[in-house]
Design an enzyme around this catalytic site. Structure first.
Site, short mmCIF file in Angstrom:
data_model
loop_
_atom_site.label_atom_id
_atom_site.label_comp_id
_atom_site.label_asym_id
_atom_site.label_seq_id
_atom_site.Cartn_x
_atom_site.Cartn_y
_atom_site.Cartn_z
CD GLN A 32 -1.03 -1.04 3.63
OE1 GLN A 32 -2.21 -1.08 3.61
NE2 GLN A 32 -0.26 -1.43 4.63
CG ASP A 87 -2.79 2.40 14.70
OD1 ASP A 87 -3.16 2.07 15.87
OD2 ASP A 87 -3.41 2.23 13.75
CG ASP A 158 -7.06 -2.05 14.42
OD1 ASP A 158 -7.77 -1.23 13.52
OD2 ASP A 158 -6.39 -1.36 15.37
CB THR A 160 -7.14 -1.61 5.56
OG1 THR A 160 -6.69 -2.75 5.32
CG2 THR A 160 -5.72 -0.75 5.92
N1 SAM Z 1 -8.13 1.91 12.67
C1 SAM Z 1 -7.97 1.75 11.05
C2 SAM Z 1 -9.22 1.96 10.39
O1 SAM Z 1 -10.00 1.18 10.71
O2 SAM Z 1 -9.31 2.34 9.25
C3 SAM Z 1 -7.03 0.59 10.60
C4 SAM Z 1 -5.64 0.83 11.38
S1 SAM Z 1 -4.74 -0.19 11.28
C5 SAM Z 1 -3.38 0.69 10.46
C6 SAM Z 1 -5.00 -1.33 9.77
C7 SAM Z 1 -3.84 -2.22 9.52
O3 SAM Z 1 -4.22 -3.62 8.88
C8 SAM Z 1 -2.73 -1.60 8.44
O4 SAM Z 1 -1.69 -1.34 8.82
C9 SAM Z 1 -2.51 -2.50 7.32
O5 SAM Z 1 -1.31 -3.09 6.66
C10 SAM Z 1 -3.19 -3.91 8.02
N2 SAM Z 1 -3.70 -5.01 7.22
C11 SAM Z 1 -4.38 -5.00 5.93
N3 SAM Z 1 -4.49 -6.13 5.59
C12 SAM Z 1 -3.87 -6.97 6.35
C13 SAM Z 1 -3.71 -8.47 6.35
N4 SAM Z 1 -4.29 -9.09 5.24
N5 SAM Z 1 -3.24 -9.13 7.40
C14 SAM Z 1 -2.60 -8.25 8.26
N6 SAM Z 1 -2.73 -6.95 8.42
C15 SAM Z 1 -3.50 -6.51 7.40
#
Ligand code: SAM
Length: 286
Positions: A32, A87, A158, A160
């Site tokens: 991303q 985060d 938590d 994306t």
């Molecule tokens: N609070 C936020 C929201 O609802 O928008 C989400 C925050 S957190 C930064 C989301 C994280 O999920 C990202 O850092 C992303 O890299 C991670 N993520 C996305 N797809 C994933 C996957 N398949 N496995 C593990 N982590 C993943």
């Protein structure tokens, strides 16, 4: 540094605009695009693929609501799995419970964690200091598939939105794998999108259909997240045994003596009382 304007398209014609921001970091990873900004009112914030993830001003709301709700229903939770959450805000809140023994955090993109450790220590600090938090940099679906059955008392998704790397975390296969990895009294909390704009409402309904088909108890609760599309956001609460209101243990939770800026024991119940249009949309999904 030259000031710029941050604009995020919530719909084609409704946009979030934050004026006078410093663009302090931009990076493309294999998963991303990551950007960090500094704003006057929201403090430091970061985006993934142009969508707000967390900012210093309102992150406490999301992180309170994802973590304290399940821990007030089952205050004896020992083993926690966080999927995503790069985060560190969710891990920070879970780590406030001294009796929790293990916190596995599975984040697909190590760069999110490393950049938050540099730019957003407000959320990421526990990742550096709490030895119970074990970081795994891999896909959440693959990790849960490989987890021992019944290993976790609580899984917090938590993630994306269901586009890009987060897509698999909204799939039937993922929820099924979570069910298997949860103990008999396990709880799953998932990012349930928003009821308000069409795009997020579609995802809310799809997630609810899938989770509701698997878990004996499947409820939804709301909170106000000013910087997410519409400001009205939801988490799903699914469990094999516990009902979020009938089994709520406020007296026990109060003994932890945690000061929380958004969550409290009255709000716990209120959060599950949904507006009619949301109840109807969820009802139709069942
Ligand atoms: N609070 C936020 C929201 O609802 O928008 C989400 C925050 S957190 C930064 C989301 C994280 O999920 C990202 O850092 C992303 O890299 C991670 N993520 C996305 N797809 C994933 C996957 N398949 N496995 C593990 N982590 C993943």
């Amino acid at each position: 540094m030259k000031k710029t304007v941050y604009t995020e398209k919530w719909t084609d014609d409704v946009h979030l605009t934050i004026a006078d921001v410093d663009h302090i970091h931009h990076e493309k990873t294999p998963f991303q695009t990551i950007d960090f900004y500094r704003s006057i009112t929201l403090g430091i914030f970061f985006t993934l693929d142009g969508l707000m993830m967390a900012n210093e001003k309102d992150e406490f709301i999301y992180h309170d609501m994802i973590s304290h709700v399940p821990l007030a229903v089952n205050p004896t939770i020992r083993h926690v799995l966080i999927i995503g959450g790069g985060d560190g805000g969710t891990a920070r809140e879970v780590a406030r419970y001294q009796h929790i023994e293990t916190i596995d955090m599975v984040e697909i993109d190590e760069r999110v964690v490393r950049l938050c450790q540099d730019h957003l220590p407000q959320t990421a600090h526990a990742l550096d200091t709490d030895p119970r938090i074990r970081l795994h940099f891999e896909d959440g679906l693959a990790f849960v598939n490989g987890a021992k059955a019944g290993r976790y008392d609580l899984i917090l998704v938590d993630s994306t939105d269901p586009i890009g790397p987060g897509e698999g975390l909204f799939s039937h296969a993922f929820y099924q794998a979570c069910y298997r990895a949860l103990s008999d009294d396990g709880i799953l909390i998932n990012q349930h999108e928003s009821p308000y704009f069409d795009k997020e409402r579609r995802e809310m309904v799809r997630a609810h259909e899938k989770i509701n088909a698997l878990f004996a108890i499947s409820e939804v609760y709301q909170f106000h997240q000013p910087t997410y599309p519409s400001g009205h956001w939801l988490f799903g609460f699914a469990s094999k045994r516990y009902h979020p209101i009938n089994d709520h243990q406020p007296a026990k939770w109060e003994t932890f003596n945690l000061h929380t800026r958004y969550y409290n024991s009255d709000l716990h119940k209120a959060a599950f009382m949904l507006p009619t249009y949301v109840k109807e949309a969820l009802h139709n999904a069942r």
